[in-house]
Scaffold this motif. Structure first.
Motif, mmCIF file in Angstrom:
data_model
loop_
_atom_site.group_PDB
_atom_site.id
_atom_site.type_symbol
_atom_site.label_atom_id
_atom_site.label_comp_id
_atom_site.label_asym_id
_atom_site.label_seq_id
_atom_site.Cartn_x
_atom_site.Cartn_y
_atom_site.Cartn_z
ATOM 1 N N PRO A 285 -0.047 3.817 -3.940
ATOM 2 C CA PRO A 285 -0.379 3.263 -2.629
ATOM 3 C C PRO A 285 -1.622 2.374 -2.645
ATOM 4 O O PRO A 285 -2.383 2.335 -3.616
ATOM 5 C CB PRO A 285 -0.622 4.502 -1.778
ATOM 6 N N MET A 286 -1.809 1.694 -1.512
ATOM 7 C CA MET A 286 -2.969 0.833 -1.272
ATOM 8 C C MET A 286 -3.712 1.369 -0.053
ATOM 9 O O MET A 286 -3.087 1.753 0.943
ATOM 10 C CB MET A 286 -2.504 -0.600 -1.003
ATOM 11 N N HIS A 287 -5.047 1.375 -0.131
ATOM 12 C CA HIS A 287 -5.842 1.776 1.026
ATOM 13 C C HIS A 287 -6.819 0.670 1.386
ATOM 14 O O HIS A 287 -7.554 0.183 0.530
ATOM 15 C CB HIS A 287 -6.614 3.063 0.741
ATOM 16 N N GLU A 288 -6.801 0.268 2.635
ATOM 17 C CA GLU A 288 -7.749 -0.732 3.114
ATOM 18 C C GLU A 288 -9.075 -0.046 3.382
ATOM 19 O O GLU A 288 -9.162 0.867 4.209
ATOM 20 C CB GLU A 288 -7.223 -1.392 4.386
ATOM 21 N N ALA A 289 -10.131 -0.497 2.691
ATOM 22 C CA ALA A 289 -11.417 0.199 2.727
ATOM 23 C C ALA A 289 -12.515 -0.709 3.266
ATOM 24 O O ALA A 289 -12.453 -1.939 3.144
ATOM 25 C CB ALA A 289 -11.797 0.674 1.315
ATOM 26 N N ASP A 290 -13.527 -0.092 3.850
ATOM 27 C CA ASP A 290 -14.750 -0.811 4.211
ATOM 28 C C ASP A 290 -15.590 -1.031 2.959
ATOM 29 O O ASP A 290 -15.434 -0.331 1.947
ATOM 30 C CB ASP A 290 -15.568 0.005 5.215
ATOM 31 N N ALA A 291 -16.487 -1.988 3.028
ATOM 32 C CA ALA A 291 -17.456 -2.179 1.945
ATOM 33 C C ALA A 291 -18.563 -1.142 2.143
ATOM 34 O O ALA A 291 -19.646 -1.431 2.672
ATOM 35 C CB ALA A 291 -18.012 -3.596 1.967
ATOM 36 N N ALA A 292 -18.269 0.084 1.733
ATOM 37 C CA ALA A 292 -19.154 1.224 1.980
ATOM 38 C C ALA A 292 -18.853 2.305 0.952
ATOM 39 O O ALA A 292 -17.951 2.167 0.124
ATOM 40 C CB ALA A 292 -18.933 1.757 3.398
ATOM 41 N N ARG A 293 -19.628 3.388 1.039
ATOM 42 C CA ARG A 293 -19.365 4.527 0.166
ATOM 43 C C ARG A 293 -18.170 5.321 0.695
ATOM 44 O O ARG A 293 -18.018 5.505 1.908
ATOM 45 C CB ARG A 293 -20.573 5.456 0.094
ATOM 46 N N TYR A 294 -17.362 5.834 -0.248
ATOM 47 C CA TYR A 294 -16.239 6.701 0.087
ATOM 48 C C TYR A 294 -16.322 7.985 -0.730
ATOM 49 O O TYR A 294 -16.658 7.958 -1.923
ATOM 50 C CB TYR A 294 -14.895 6.013 -0.190
ATOM 51 N N ARG A 295 -16.035 9.084 -0.077
ATOM 52 C CA ARG A 295 -15.927 10.379 -0.752
ATOM 53 C C ARG A 295 -14.455 10.635 -1.042
ATOM 54 O O ARG A 295 -13.640 10.730 -0.119
ATOM 55 C CB ARG A 295 -16.502 11.484 0.123
ATOM 56 N N LEU A 296 -14.117 10.744 -2.316
ATOM 57 C CA LEU A 296 -12.733 10.961 -2.745
ATOM 58 C C LEU A 296 -12.591 12.407 -3.194
ATOM 59 O O LEU A 296 -13.224 12.833 -4.165
ATOM 60 C CB LEU A 296 -12.362 10.008 -3.878
ATOM 61 N N ARG A 297 -11.757 13.170 -2.477
ATOM 62 C CA ARG A 297 -11.500 14.570 -2.817
ATOM 63 C C ARG A 297 -10.203 14.590 -3.633
ATOM 64 O O ARG A 297 -9.098 14.546 -3.080
ATOM 65 C CB ARG A 297 -11.347 15.417 -1.550
ATOM 66 N N ILE A 298 -10.326 14.629 -4.970
ATOM 67 C CA ILE A 298 -9.188 14.390 -5.860
ATOM 68 C C ILE A 298 -8.625 15.710 -6.375
ATOM 69 O O ILE A 298 -9.347 16.548 -6.914
ATOM 70 C CB ILE A 298 -9.612 13.508 -7.053
#
Length: 531
Positions: A285-298
Motif C-alpha cells: 500500500p501507499m500512505h499519504e504522509a505529512d512532512a513530520a515525524r511518524y510513529r510506526l508500530r510494526i
C-alpha cells in the motif's frame, strides 16, 4: 533440555546435537530449508495477476468500541466468522475473520484496567485465542487445547495431537461451545500486543486465513512523552500471502477443511512464504504522509517470512529508523538503525522523520531480504509541509527490569531442531515433539532464570506470560535491535542466544514455542508449569 549452572558433558552433547543436524537424514523433505541463510521456508506463487505496488491506500484497522465500561473494567465482544474482502483490486477473497475484517479490529486499553473479550465462534472449526505478549492468567492465555467449539461440533473434543488420527488426550483442557470470555488484567507496561488463533495443530493456516488483530496497551506516562500520535501513529501489520486462481488464499494444507488432518505438503515443512506483501491487509500500500515525524508500530504477522526493513527515499537516501520500543514496550532510550530485522511475531516501535523531505517525495519501506515483488513492502508519499510539535525524548522509560546473571536461580539449555514426531519428520524442542500431557519445564513463581536457546535453522522463539532480556548471541554481545524487553527472539541458523527473565504474574500452565507457525503446528511447542 538441561537444568544446571555449569557446562556439563550432557550439556555439551546436547548443544552438539542441536547444531549438527544439517544432514540429509535429519531433514529429508525439508532439506532445502538451509539453502539460503536469510529465510527458512518455501514460497508459494500466486495464480492471479498481481497489482503494481503503491496503488492501494494503506487501511487503518478500526478500533473496537467496548460494549460495557462498568466496575473499573472494559468489556468487548468479537464474532469469529467467515467473510470476503477485496484484498487484490477487483478480486474477492474468502477469509476467516474477527468481526468480518482482516486484520481484526484493534483493542485499545489502559495499563492496569482489566479487559474482558467475549469471543463467539461462528467458524466451521474450533478456535483458540491467544493475546500474544499479554501478561495473562493461564485460564485466558489461549492454551492450544482450550478449544472454543462452534455450535454443534462433534469431532475430536479434547483429543488432539499432530499427525495422529485420534490424537492425544489432554485431561486439563477446558473446552467451551460457541462463546468464551477471555479475561486480561493488563497489569503490564504499555506495548503493542496482538491476538491470534492458537488452536492445536492448526495455528498456521488459521492465521493465514485471517485470524489476527492488534491490541494496544497505553498509559499516562507514555502519553506525556510527546511522541507522534493520532493520525501520525500508524499500526503496520506486515504479512505475506499467496492467492489461488479463484482469488482465495493459497495454502498447502493436507486437509483444506482444517478439520481433521494437520500439516502441510512436503515442500513447505520448513515454513510457508507468500509472494504478496500485505500491510494492514492491503498489497504494497501507499500512505499519504505529512512532512513530520511518524510513529510506526510494526508487527511481523507472517507465518515464516523474515524481513530486514529499510526506509529509502526516491533519490536513494536511507532514513533513520529510530527505535523507541520492542515487543514489551518502550526502551530506556532511543536507538537509531538504518536496517531493522524483524522475525515472525516480533514488534518494533520506530519513529521516522519525513520533515526534511519536499512535498511529493516518495519513501519506500523495503525488505532487504526479499527478491522481486517481495522486496517492496509499502511506500509513503510526502504530501505537505506542516507544523510538528512531536519529539523523541532522550529518556523514554525508567521501569525496565534490571535482572542480572547473579539473580538467576538456574540456567537451562533448550534446543530447537528438526527430528522425529508422531507422524514422521517435524520440529522438536529438547528432542521431543509437543505433548499437552507432559510438563517440560517447571519453575517457581518469582524465580529468575537464564535460558540458552539453541537453533539449527531460523526459529523465532516466543515465551508466553514473561517478557525477557537478551544477554548474548553465541557468546557475543546482543545486536543493536535486541534492546528492551522482548517476548520473541529471532534465533539465526546455528546460533545460541541467552535470555534472562523472571517468571511472575500468575501460576499455571503456559507455553514456549517457535513462532514459525508451521514449525509450531508440527510439534515445536513445550509446556512451562509455574508453581
Amino acid at each position: 533440555m538441561t537444568d544446571n549452572r555449569g557446562v556439563t558433558r550432557r550439556r555439551a552433547l546436547g548443544i552438539g546435537g542441536a547444531l549438527g543436524l544439517m544432514t540429509a537424514a535429519g531433514l529429508t523433505g525439508a532439506a532445502a530449508l538451509a539453502r539460503r541463510p536469510s529465510f527458512t521456508g518455501a514460497q508459494l506463487r500466486s495464480a492471479v495477476p498481481l497489482p503494481p505496488p503503491f496503488q492501494v491506500p494503506l487501511p487503518i484497522p478500526a478500533v473496537l468500541k467496548p460494549v460495557g465500561t462498568s466496575g473499573g473494567a472494559d468489556r468487548y465482544e468479537i464474532t469469529q466468522r467467515e467473510a470476503s474482502a477485496e484484498i487484490l483490486p477487483g478480486v474477492k477473497t474468502p477469509l476467516w475473520t474477527y468481526d468480518g475484517t482482516f486484520p481484526g479490529p484493534t483493542v485499545e486499553s489502559r495499563r492496569g484496567r482489566p479487559v474482558t473479550v467475549s469471543h463467539r465462534n461462528e467458524l466451521p472449526v474450533p478456535t483458540v485465542v491467544h493475546l500474544h505478549g499479554g501478561r495473562t492468567p493461564a485460564a485466558s492465555d489461549g492454551y492450544p487445547t482450550d478449544l472454543l467449539l462452534p455450535e454443534g461440533w462433534r469431532e475430536h473434543s479434547t483429543h488432539v495431537g499432530h499427525g495422529s488420527a485420534h490424537g492425544m488426550h489432554d485431561p486439563r483442557a477446558v473446552v467451551t461451545e460457541l462463546t468464551r470470555d477471555y479475561i486480561f488484567p493488563l497489569d503490564q507496561r504499555p506495548a503493542l500486543l496482538w491476538y491470534h488463533d492458537h488452536r492445536m495443530d492448526f495455528t498456521a493456516p488459521a492465521i493465514w486465513r485471517g485470524l489476527a488483530g492488534l491490541h494496544i496497551v497505553r498509559d499516562d506516562a507514555e502519553d506525556a512523552l510527546g511522541l507522534p500520535a493520532g493520525p501520525r501513529e500508524l499500526p503496520l501489520v506486515i504479512a505475506d500471502r499467496a492467492f489461488a486462481a479463484d482469488g482465495s488464499l493459497a495454502y498447502p494444507a493436507l486437509d483444506p477443511t482444517l478439520r481433521v488432518r494437520p500439516g502441510v505438503r512436503e515442500p513447505y515443512l520448513a515454513g510457508v512464504l507468500g509472494d504478496v506483501i500485505l500491510v494492514n491487509g492491503a498489497p504494497w500500500p501507499m500512505h499519504e504522509a505529512d512532512a513530520a515525524r511518524y510513529r510506526l508500530r510494526i508487527l511481523n504477522a507472517s507465518n515464516a517470512r523474515h524481513y530486514e526493513l529499510e526506509a529509502v527515499t526516491d533519490d536513494g537516501r536511507r532514513l533513520d529508523l529510530v527505535q523507541i520500543g520492542a515487543d514489551q514496550g518502550l526502551l530506556t532510550a532511543p536507538v537509531v538503525h538504518r536496517l531493522l530485522p524483524i522475525a515472525p511475531a516480533e514488534r518494533y516501535d520506530v519513529v521516522v522523520d519525513f520533515s526534511g523531505l519536499p512535498a511529493g517525495s516518495l519513501v519506500r519501506l523495503v525488505n532487504r531480504l526479499g527478491a522481486g515483488r517481495t522486496r517492496d513492502v509499502m511506500a509513503f508519499r510526502v504530501a505537505r509541509k506542516v507544523a510538528d510539535d512531536s519529539r523523541i525524548p532522550r529518556t523514554l522509560s525508567a521501569d525496565l527490569p534490571a535482572w542480572r546473571r547473579s539473580d538467576a536461580v538456574r540456567m537451562r539449555d533448550v534446543a530447537f531442531r528438526t527430528g522425529q514426531t508422531h507422524a514422521g519428520r517435524g520440529w522438536l524442542i529438547g528432542g521431543l515433539p509437543f505433548d499437552p500431557a507432559r510438563t517440560d519445564v517447571t519453575t517457581r513463581l518469582g524465580d529468575v532464570e537464564v535460558w540458552r536457546l539453541i537453533a539449527d535453522v531460523h526459529h523465532p522463539v516466543h515465551l508466553h506470560l514473561a517478557g525477557f532480556r537478551i544477554l548474548s548471541r553465541s557468546g557475543r554481545p546482543p545486536l543493536a535491535h535486541d534492546v528492551g524487553l522482548k517476548d520473541t527472539v529471532s534465533l539465526r541458523p546455528g546460533e545460541a542466544v541467552e535470555i534472562i527473565t523472571r517468571f511472575e504474574g500468575y501460576r499455571g500452565r503456559y507455553l514456549f514455542h517457535c513462532h514459525n507457525a508451521e514449525h509450531e503446528d508440527m510439534g515445536m511447542m513445550a509446556n512451562l508449569e509455574i508453581v
